[in-house]
Design a protein around this motif. Structure first.
Motif, PDB file in Angstrom:
ATOM      1  N   UNK A   1       0.828  -1.210   0.000  1.00 37.39           N
ATOM      2  CA  UNK A   1       0.000   0.000   0.000  1.00 37.39           C
ATOM      3  C   UNK A   1       0.864   1.262   0.000  1.00 37.39           C
ATOM      4  N   UNK A   2       1.971   1.227   0.717  1.00 37.68           N
ATOM      5  CA  UNK A   2       2.903   2.366   0.700  1.00 37.68           C
ATOM      6  C   UNK A   2       3.472   2.552  -0.705  1.00 37.68           C
ATOM      7  N   UNK A   3       3.849   1.444  -1.312  1.00 37.60           N
ATOM      8  CA  UNK A   3       4.393   1.479  -2.671  1.00 37.60           C
ATOM      9  C   UNK A   3       3.369   2.055  -3.652  1.00 37.60           C
TER      10      UNK A   3
ATOM     11  N   UNK B   1       2.906   5.831  -3.277  1.00 34.05           N
ATOM     12  CA  UNK B   1       4.043   6.566  -3.861  1.00 34.05           C
ATOM     13  C   UNK B   1       3.903   6.658  -5.376  1.00 34.05           C
ATOM     14  N   UNK B   2       3.509   5.552  -6.005  1.00 34.63           N
ATOM     15  CA  UNK B   2       3.327   5.542  -7.460  1.00 34.63           C
ATOM     16  C   UNK B   2       2.195   6.477  -7.876  1.00 34.63           C
ATOM     17  N   UNK B   3       1.120   6.485  -7.092  1.00 33.90           N
ATOM     18  CA  UNK B   3      -0.014   7.361  -7.402  1.00 33.90           C
ATOM     19  C   UNK B   3       0.385   8.829  -7.296  1.00 33.90           C
TER      20      UNK B   3
ATOM     21  N   UNK C   1       6.090   9.522   5.065  1.00 34.04           N
ATOM     22  CA  UNK C   1       4.807  10.029   4.576  1.00 34.04           C
ATOM     23  C   UNK C   1       3.709   8.966   4.541  1.00 34.04           C
ATOM     24  N   UNK C   2       4.035   7.780   4.016  1.00 33.80           N
ATOM     25  CA  UNK C   2       3.006   6.746   3.871  1.00 33.80           C
ATOM     26  C   UNK C   2       3.278   5.510   4.739  1.00 33.80           C
TER      27      UNK C   2
END
Length: 363
Positions: free
Chosen positions: A226-228, A231-233, A259-260
């Motif tokens: 979900x963190x990944x 970041x991509x979004x 941040x995430x």
């Protein structure tokens, strides 16, 4: 014979230390003073190559500029201790100034001058009150050269004084100083150090011969998908695959930030596995993670909240590569007297770490 002569000139006298070493780990310098080791054949070859290149360069320079002195002895005094060394080359007049040239034969030319070499040159500049010098790196593999211009900087005088007097204090008291290279995270330096077996650079506050489990955090203790994805979004890219270099750098800068982090999901199965290793098998837990030092406080908080009983947390510096970094820590833990019983990481990563360890110790 040349090495023996050099050794005689570098006699061990309390209060007399050397510019070529003063920028290195204080603990290493202490051991060099009391536990000096004979050089290996490879080290002797490097030493003799350096001497030959120095002599050749002095001859070449003398054809185009006036060389005032070669291997000129200098002292930089600090009350009860001093730095004593030899300046490679002094040029009498270069662009209207007297300058110093310090030559370094090296396996890989750095992008920036190495601090220990800058410190050595600064010592000579201050000792002779010369304003300008040059660090000339010579790649011993292909003969390529790179020159860095260095100006006398009074801040270095204070650094040199502090380091010299600190070293003098510990040597005169016969007390080993701090493990400076290990504290700074210069683990490659520790692995290459001839005194690593005496130093035990990563000695922890646990029993000798303890069995250790080394463990990663991301994708091991936490599911980070979900963190990944977040970041991509934010970067407005659909997938991590085929990112260009700039976007990849932006991704990792974001991914390895706080941040995430709240999106990470604990992997209960792995957490129980760690607990069993600690409580049932009496193995100590050491965390070695790709996360950078900037995330230390938050990472320690996460591990504490999970109830992970870790003995140490090693975090990667920005200039360190993940697999090699982990291999260095594992190797140094073994050198420091511990048995690494198991590596808990992604399977493909474990194999790469083991290969990196073999490179550090081919035997």
């Amino acid at each position: 014979m040349i090495y023996e002569k050099e050794k005689e000139e570098h006699e061990k006298v309390i209060g007399k230390y050397y510019p070529s070493s003063i920028g290195e780990c204080l603990r290493k310098q202490y051991y060099e003073f009391f536990e000096e080791k004979e050089p290996t054949e490879e080290e002797l070859t490097i030493f003799l190559t350096g001497k030959s290149v120095h002599e050749m360069l002095a001859k070449v320079l003398n054809e185009s500029v006036k060389v005032e002195a070669v291997e000129y002895e200098v002292n930089l005094n600090f009350d009860e201790a001093m730095l004593h060394g030899k300046v490679d080359i002094i040029i009498a007049d270069f662009e209207g100034q007297k300058v110093i040239v310090e030559l370094k034969t090296i396996s890989k030319i750095p992008n920036e001058p190495l601090q220990r070499h800058v410190m050595q040159l600064q010592c000579y500049l201050h000792a002779l009150n010369i304003e300008r010098g040059f660090l000339l790196y010579w790649d011993k593999r292909d003969g390529k050269k790179k020159v860095f211009e260095i100006f006398k900087d009074k801040r270095y005088y204070e650094i040199l004084k502090e380091r010299t007097l600190t070293l003098h204090y510990y040597i005169s008291k016969k007390l080993p100083p701090i493990k400076e290279a290990a504290i700074k995270g210069e683990y490659s330096t520790c692995v290459r150090c001839p005194y690593k077996e005496i130093c035990k650079p990563l000695e922890l506050d646990i029993e000798k011969d303890s069995e250790i489990i080394v463990c990663e955090i991301d994708n091991v203790l936490f599911n980070v998908e979900e963190r990944k994805k977040a970041c991509l979004e934010e970067l407005k890219v659909p997938s991590y695959n085929n990112l260009d270099k700039k976007t990849k750098e932006e991704f990792f800068k974001l991914f390895y930030s706080e941040k995430y982090l709240n999106l990470d999901i604990p992997i209960e199965e792995k957490i129980k596995e760690i607990d069993d290793e600690y409580f049932k098998n009496n193995r100590k837990i050491v965390i070695i993670t790709n996360r950078p030092e900037t995330m230390r406080e938050k990472t320690e908080e996460e591990l504490t909240n999970l109830g992970i009983p870790f003995e140490a947390l090693f975090m990667r510096k920005s200039n360190q590569k993940g697999k090699k970094f982990k291999a260095l820590i594992i190797k140094l833990l073994e050198i420091s007297g511990y048995k690494v019983a198991r590596i808990i990481d992604e399977e493909k990563t474990i194999e790469k770490i083991k290969k990196e360890i073999l490179k550090l110790d081919p035997s």
